[in-house]
Design a protein around this motif. Structure first.
Motif, mmCIF file in Angstrom:
data_model
loop_
_atom_site.group_PDB
_atom_site.id
_atom_site.type_symbol
_atom_site.label_atom_id
_atom_site.label_comp_id
_atom_site.label_asym_id
_atom_site.label_seq_id
_atom_site.Cartn_x
_atom_site.Cartn_y
_atom_site.Cartn_z
ATOM 1 N N THR A 164 0.862 -1.197 0.000
ATOM 2 C CA THR A 164 0.000 0.000 0.000
ATOM 3 C C THR A 164 0.890 1.236 0.000
ATOM 4 O O THR A 164 2.088 1.162 0.322
ATOM 5 C CB THR A 164 -0.908 0.076 1.260
ATOM 6 N N GLY A 165 0.292 2.366 -0.308
ATOM 7 C CA GLY A 165 1.014 3.630 -0.263
ATOM 8 C C GLY A 165 1.433 3.962 1.157
ATOM 9 O O GLY A 165 2.513 4.514 1.390
ATOM 10 N N TYR A 166 0.569 3.630 2.090
ATOM 11 C CA TYR A 166 0.891 3.877 3.499
ATOM 12 C C TYR A 166 2.185 3.139 3.864
ATOM 13 O O TYR A 166 3.101 3.706 4.463
ATOM 14 C CB TYR A 166 -0.275 3.387 4.376
ATOM 15 N N HIS B 289 0.272 14.058 3.533
ATOM 16 C CA HIS B 289 -0.550 12.896 3.885
ATOM 17 C C HIS B 289 -0.052 12.238 5.182
ATOM 18 O O HIS B 289 1.151 12.203 5.451
ATOM 19 C CB HIS B 289 -0.484 11.890 2.737
ATOM 20 N N SER C 58 0.480 9.294 6.048
ATOM 21 C CA SER C 58 1.477 8.219 5.931
ATOM 22 C C SER C 58 2.897 8.793 5.825
ATOM 23 O O SER C 58 3.854 8.164 6.274
ATOM 24 C CB SER C 58 1.166 7.337 4.723
ATOM 25 N N ASP D 209 3.716 15.912 -0.633
ATOM 26 C CA ASP D 209 2.720 15.430 -1.593
ATOM 27 C C ASP D 209 3.017 16.118 -2.933
ATOM 28 O O ASP D 209 3.467 17.270 -2.933
ATOM 29 C CB ASP D 209 1.303 15.868 -1.183
ATOM 30 N N ASP E 97 5.505 12.355 -3.097
ATOM 31 C CA ASP E 97 4.460 11.327 -3.129
ATOM 32 C C ASP E 97 3.373 11.828 -4.076
ATOM 33 O O ASP E 97 2.635 12.756 -3.751
ATOM 34 C CB ASP E 97 3.916 11.129 -1.705
ATOM 35 N N ALA F 73 0.599 10.437 -5.272
ATOM 36 C CA ALA F 73 -0.572 9.552 -5.242
ATOM 37 C C ALA F 73 -1.729 10.071 -6.094
ATOM 38 O O ALA F 73 -2.443 9.290 -6.726
ATOM 39 C CB ALA F 73 -1.033 9.360 -3.799
ATOM 40 N N HIS F 74 -1.923 11.397 -6.116
ATOM 41 C CA HIS F 74 -3.081 11.951 -6.828
ATOM 42 C C HIS F 74 -2.714 12.598 -8.158
ATOM 43 O O HIS F 74 -3.588 13.133 -8.838
ATOM 44 C CB HIS F 74 -3.812 12.962 -5.947
ATOM 45 N N THR G 165 0.828 5.526 -5.922
ATOM 46 C CA THR G 165 -0.109 4.505 -5.454
ATOM 47 C C THR G 165 -0.875 3.957 -6.662
ATOM 48 O O THR G 165 -1.019 4.620 -7.676
ATOM 49 C CB THR G 165 -1.110 5.066 -4.426
ATOM 50 N N LYS H 31 -5.597 4.486 -6.776
ATOM 51 C CA LYS H 31 -6.319 5.703 -7.135
ATOM 52 C C LYS H 31 -6.548 5.740 -8.646
ATOM 53 O O LYS H 31 -7.371 4.994 -9.141
ATOM 54 C CB LYS H 31 -5.591 6.900 -6.548
ATOM 55 N N GLY I 17 -2.289 -1.213 -4.317
ATOM 56 C CA GLY I 17 -0.848 -1.345 -4.138
ATOM 57 C C GLY I 17 -0.165 -0.005 -4.321
ATOM 58 O O GLY I 17 -0.827 1.029 -4.435
HETATM 59 C C1 LIG Z 1 -3.939 7.628 -0.490
HETATM 60 C C2 LIG Z 1 -2.596 8.150 -0.219
HETATM 61 C C3 LIG Z 1 -1.592 7.323 0.290
HETATM 62 C C4 LIG Z 1 -1.885 5.925 0.748
HETATM 63 O O1 LIG Z 1 -1.977 5.049 -0.304
HETATM 64 P P1 LIG Z 1 -2.716 3.654 -0.083
HETATM 65 O O2 LIG Z 1 -2.259 2.804 -1.193
HETATM 66 O O3 LIG Z 1 -4.170 3.944 -0.097
HETATM 67 O O4 LIG Z 1 -2.260 3.149 1.261
HETATM 68 C C5 LIG Z 1 -0.329 7.834 0.421
HETATM 69 N N1 LIG Z 1 -0.056 9.108 0.091
HETATM 70 C C6 LIG Z 1 -0.988 9.950 -0.372
HETATM 71 C C7 LIG Z 1 -0.621 11.354 -0.714
HETATM 72 C C8 LIG Z 1 -2.293 9.498 -0.538
HETATM 73 O O5 LIG Z 1 -3.240 10.323 -0.972
#
Ligand SMILES: *Cc1c(COP(=O)(O)O)cnc(C)c1O
Length: 405
Positions: A124-126, A150, A152, A192, A221, A223-224, A253, A256, A262
């Motif tokens: 996971t991203g976390y 975030h 995490s 982020d 990071d 993720a988005h 991640t 999303k 993952g």
């Molecule tokens: C959602 C998110 C994560 C966590 O990712 P997961 O795969 O859902 O655990 C990590 N960093 C950011 C910036 C996120 O938005």
């Protein structure tokens, strides 16, 4: 209390010791009083524009499935074929027998996609963020984080044992000042790429220049941003026309925009080798099911090739912002598919979200501690599968809810 087990042997039931009860009670009551209590809703079907929640069909404006790939037939098919070939469970961690050809192929494809030398898959991203930050830093090092990062990333910094500093959101002057206080130490700046609750972009070019001049590392990071920003969906780096050399570590991640599950870390060959040896959230956990990696390989390919999904998203964002500004909705300065409507008090955010739900619209009220005190909001998100008429309807309903509450 003595219970009888199935085979007739009396067993002791282990209850939570009574000294924990006041903690639970106080905590739950306080959350309820402050409108901060959270509860889950039960979704009976796939992720999509429509979701069946608690027995009602609602139009979904709060998923992170930005490209609409979570229920794409080709992705679902790849998962099924992957299960036919590999079974379900990976059976063990990557360093035992869990690392399958599906994982390896996905890592290579993600490396080609991001342009980095190598990529390492995490569950996971976390876990990726906990693992990479705590592997890179320890006592005597410094980690510098944007205040809106975030959870995490923050937790990874705390876990590492490094000196932990937060700088005001997007304030590179403040960051430069904090960096100059720790010239002797190893320093890692963490941000982020797209801020998950505000939708704005980090000034990655500025961060990159600053880190280079101060000899600090930079972890972004995205993720988005990955899948969403840039012509090919390569995220915030492509958006700013930056190459992989502009950050030390990129985290992405897969749950999303890619619609699966993952995460991954991208970096140099040496960084990845080091993480394989040292990242505890990589080493001490079961590898994701290989069928998921197969599904992600297909969604990664779709995300890259079908740029119409990004173009559609961008159209929807423009439409929403145009209409929302006409209606004077309290939206933030975001150009991404994350479009927060700022409401302030948690109770108000809940009330507006409830009103929208009665009209058939699902939007989540986001409250502290996910966002700073007094900045509760509706976090509206779009998917490439939304229609423009749904955006117009959403704006009308939010506007109505705000004037009538
Ligand atoms: C959602 C998110 C994560 C966590 O990712 P997961 O795969 O859902 O655990 C990590 N960093 C950011 C910036 C996120 O938005």
């Amino acid at each position: 209390m003595l219970l009888r087990s199935g085979i007739g042997i009396p067993t002791r039931s282990i209850v939570i010791p009574a000294m924990f009860h006041p903690t639970f009670e106080n905590h739950l009551k306080t959350l309820e009083r402050q409108s901060l209590y959270r509860s889950r809703q039960i979704n009976a079907g796939p992720q999509g524009i429509h979701v069946d929640v608690d027995g009602r069909r609602l139009v979904n404006f709060c998923s992170n499935d930005y490209l609409g790939l979570a229920n794409h037939p080709a992705v679902v098919k790849a998962l099924q074929l992957g299960a036919d070939r590999y079974g379900v469970g990976s059976g063990s961690a990557h360093l035992i027998t869990g690392h399958c050809s599906a994982h390896h192929a996905l890592e290579e494809e993600l490396a080609a996609f991001t342009g980095f030398a190598r990529v390492l898959l995490f569950s996971t991203g976390y876990m990726a963020n906990l693992g990479v930050i705590s592997a890179l830093l320890g006592k005597g090092d410094r980690v510098l984080q944007d205040r809106l990062n975030h959870a995490s990333l923050l937790d990874g910094g705390l876990l590492s044992g490094a000196q932990f500093k937060r700088y005001p959101h997007a304030d590179l002057t403040a960051l430069a000042e904090i960096l100059s206080q720790g010239r002797e130490a190893r320093q890692l700046v963490v941000s982020d790429g797209v801020f998950s609750m505000d939708g704005d972009l980090a000034d990655v070019p500025g961060l990159s220049r600053l880190c280079e001049s101060r000899d600090a590392g930079l972890l972004v990071d995205d993720a988005h941003g990955l899948g969403v920003l840039g012509h090919h969906g390569r995220g915030v780096l492509e958006h700013f026309k930056l190459g992989p050399g502009s950050v030390s570590v990129l985290v992405g991640t897969l749950g999303k925009a890619f619609g699966t599950f993952g995460a991954f870390v991208a970096g140099s060959d040496q960084l990845i080798e080091y993480l394989i040896q040292r990242a505890r959230t990589y080493i001490y956990t079961t590898a994701i099911p290989p069928s998921l990696a197969e599904a992600t390989r297909v969604s990664l390919d779709l995300a890259q090739r079908e740029s119409w999904r990004r173009e559609k998203l961008s159209l929807l964002v423009q439409r929403f912002r145009g209409r929302a500004l006409e209606r004077d909705l309290p939206i933030l300065e975001s150009r991404t598919p994350i479009q927060p409507v700022l409401l302030g008090e948690s109770r108000r955010a809940i009330e507006i979200a409830d009103r929208l739900r009665r009209k058939g619209i699902l939007v989540m009220p986001i409250r502290p501690p996910t966002v700073p005190e007094g900045s509760a909001r509706l976090r509206v998100t779009f998917s490439a599968l939304h229609e423009e008429t749904q955006i117009d309807w959403l704006v009308e309903e939010i506007s109505d809810a705000l004037t009538n509450s």
